[in-house]
Design an enzyme around this catalytic site. Structure first.
Site, short mmCIF file in Angstrom:
data_model
loop_
_atom_site.label_atom_id
_atom_site.label_comp_id
_atom_site.label_asym_id
_atom_site.label_seq_id
_atom_site.Cartn_x
_atom_site.Cartn_y
_atom_site.Cartn_z
N LYS A 266 24.20 -68.63 -7.17
CA LYS A 266 23.48 -68.49 -8.52
C LYS A 266 24.61 -68.27 -9.61
CE LYS A 266 21.10 -65.15 -11.76
NZ LYS A 266 20.68 -64.01 -11.90
N ASP B 72 17.12 -68.38 -11.21
CA ASP B 72 17.00 -66.96 -11.15
C ASP B 72 15.46 -66.53 -11.13
OD1 ASP B 72 16.11 -67.89 -13.47
OD2 ASP B 72 17.04 -66.67 -14.76
#
Length: 227
Positions: free
Chosen positions: A137, A155
């Site tokens: 991420k 996310d």
């Protein structure tokens, strides 16, 4: 708001080809949120975005932005973070939560960047994910926002809403990332995160999705499902 976009009856929506439905979704998102590649974390360089993204774990972007305004004055470069005192840095970032692990990772990450990359944040996904405290991420945030490399950041908003929209069935962020890479055109990979975060904060919230006023409802298999 849903009436502003052609109302698609559920039986028609369900028969739409996935490719056509995705195009409708992307066009609607572009029309509502625009196509500016905005990053919610304030930064002026690659290393600042890297530190801010590490701090953003389990913390709001607004809180991180408050903390980094002073933090980046006190620690003006990677060398300063590499030489930071752990306990002092913990106090500096205390309000972002999980401050012990974050401080430890930030110092270790800064040292690695200084020693292995000459103080420059790498763009390669493998090199980024080798850095302490950096997962896919965070790596994709850097690649997309700094180096403009097509990347999908997964996310909680992106995972949840992508599942609602029928673009993935997976819970694992890496699997979601790969599903979205297959489903979305590359020119929307970076935008997907930006637009879906805005959508998850304002309309399709986790606690109470506002399907009645959601402009994506005509194309969403989960429209009306409050789970």
């Amino acid at each position: 708001m849903s009436g502003q976009i052609s109302d698609v009856k559920p039986e028609i929506r369900n028969k739409m080809k996935q490719k056509d439905r995705i195009k409708c979704i992307l066009d609607a998102l572009d029309g509502y949120y625009g196509t500016d590649k905005k990053c919610w974390l304030e930064h002026g360089s690659a290393w600042q975005l890297l530190i801010a993204t590490i701090l953003s774990a389990q913390c709001t972007d607004a809180r991180v932005n408050i903390v980094t305004r002073d933090l980046f004055v006190k620690y003006p470069d990677m060398q300063a973070f590499a030489g930071a005192d752990l306990k002092e840095l913990e106090q500096d970032i205390h309000s972002t939560g999980f401050y012990h692990n974050k401080a430890k990772n930030i110092i270790a990450c800064a040292k690695t960047i200084m020693e292995r990359h000459g103080g420059e944040v790498p763009s390669d996904i493998d090199e980024l994910t080798k850095l302490p405290g950096v997962g896919r991420k965070t790596a994709n945030v850097i690649r997309g926002n700094i180096y403009d490399i097509p990347s999908i950041v997964v996310d909680t908003h992106v995972g949840r809403i992508s599942r609602k929209l029928g673009l993935t069935e997976n819970e694992d962020p890496v699997k979601v990332e790969h599903d979205l890479e297959k489903a979305l055109p590359e020119d929307h990979w970076i935008l997907w995160n930006i637009q879906i975060i805005a959508h998850g904060r304002g309309i399709c919230t986790a606690r109470k999705p506002d399907c009645g006023n959601c402009f994506l409802s005509p194309y969403c298999p989960s429209a009306g499902d409050r789970r």
